[in-house]
Write an enzyme that holds these catalytic residues in place. Sequence first.
Site, mmCIF file in Angstrom:
data_model
loop_
_atom_site.group_PDB
_atom_site.id
_atom_site.type_symbol
_atom_site.label_atom_id
_atom_site.label_comp_id
_atom_site.label_asym_id
_atom_site.label_seq_id
_atom_site.Cartn_x
_atom_site.Cartn_y
_atom_site.Cartn_z
ATOM 1 N N GLY A 375 44.207 18.014 67.051
ATOM 2 C CA GLY A 375 43.812 17.712 65.685
ATOM 3 C C GLY A 375 43.658 18.863 64.725
ATOM 4 O O GLY A 375 44.337 18.932 63.693
ATOM 5 N N GLY A 398 45.378 14.237 72.828
ATOM 6 C CA GLY A 398 44.940 13.930 74.193
ATOM 7 C C GLY A 398 46.100 13.863 75.168
ATOM 8 O O GLY A 398 46.023 14.376 76.289
#
Length: 417
Positions: A375, A398
């Site tokens: 992110g 992830g």
Amino acid sequence: MQQFIDKYDFAGKKAIVRVDFNVPLNEKFEITDDTRIRAAIPTLKKVLEKGGSLIIMSHLGRPKGVDAKFSLKHIVAHVSEKLGVPVQFADDCMKADAQVAALKPGEALLLENLRFYAEEEGKPRGLAEDASDEEKKAAKAAVKESQKEFVKHLASYADCYINDAFGTAHRAHASTALIAKYFPNDKMFGYLMEGEIKAIDNVLKNAGHPLTAIIGGSKVSSKLAVLQNLVTKVDNLIIGGGMGYTFIKARGGKIGKSLHEDELMPEALSILKTAEEKGVKVYLSTETLCGTEFSNDSPTLLAPTNDIPDEWEGMDAGPASLETWKKVILSSKTVLWNGPVGVFELPKFAGGTLKIAEFLAEATKNGTYTLVGGGDSVAAVTQMGYSDKVSYVSTGGGAMLEAIEGKELPGIAAIRE
């Protein structure tokens, strides 16, 4: 048997495509960042251009059941605009049979949020907090049983299956891993998935050396497996952000009130020992921009990272650290970056992370292969206007982390097997 989207004949066929349209919405349900939608458009257009019709499926947020604020109806107009055709909407992903049957070549249908059904994730909902182990086990078994019909129904809509949702590839969910078995000879990756897999392989399997990994973020615990895997593969390992202070303290440094995890100091020392044994150079921060509080209004102090005064905490990489890291990055043939090297959410302490983005853009220009994921790393590259000045920007934080850990991702394995 895995097919390839460029070679597949979509003419007259219905393709069910798992995308990641989990985009951020403001209080007016306006999309604030449509990167994930834009990333899937080439795959969706390919099906339509080749005479197929589209059934598009995705999740949005983490609803605990049907919840209007998580409805994909909010994004239909935007998807239609980007795709260039009016996108129809099915307000229940399990009751779209008639709409699917009526789809003509060149038409598209977006199914309602898959996670409105517990079967998508395969996890029971609504259990009492004091439920017994037996009740939890029975509820889980019931969801797993009903999940089979859920997957079968979704599969019945189409002739072929495309997974283009890298952001959920690390989840063994109904629409990302289980559905593929219903299309043994008609399953494939979309362009986004192909790009992500190739980018990760370029770093982990086909890297030019020197190979450098920059791993940041707040805690060692969240990246421990990543560090343990990378330290056996890279030539240089730059460790920044909050996790770096655990390593500094483990080495006997004085870190003031900086974020750290005492219980992980043995693991930190073990990683450093492995690096030494394998000839991997580890670069920790040598100079830190400190603050007295977690605030943009905090006073600042530059201090050696191993000698931070008691009332101060490390908030960002200092100029001396960045200068050292820059030399390492610019002398590398391959660079992987995941995680900020400072408190990126506070502008006063975002400078180090933005500098890393700048260094990567310069390295890319010089011929280095650069992969950015996670992110805040992606946000930094985007904020600097460098998204197209690095080699690849991953859409799945992830999923990318688990791939870097060396794990086989269920969403990828389901297509390949």
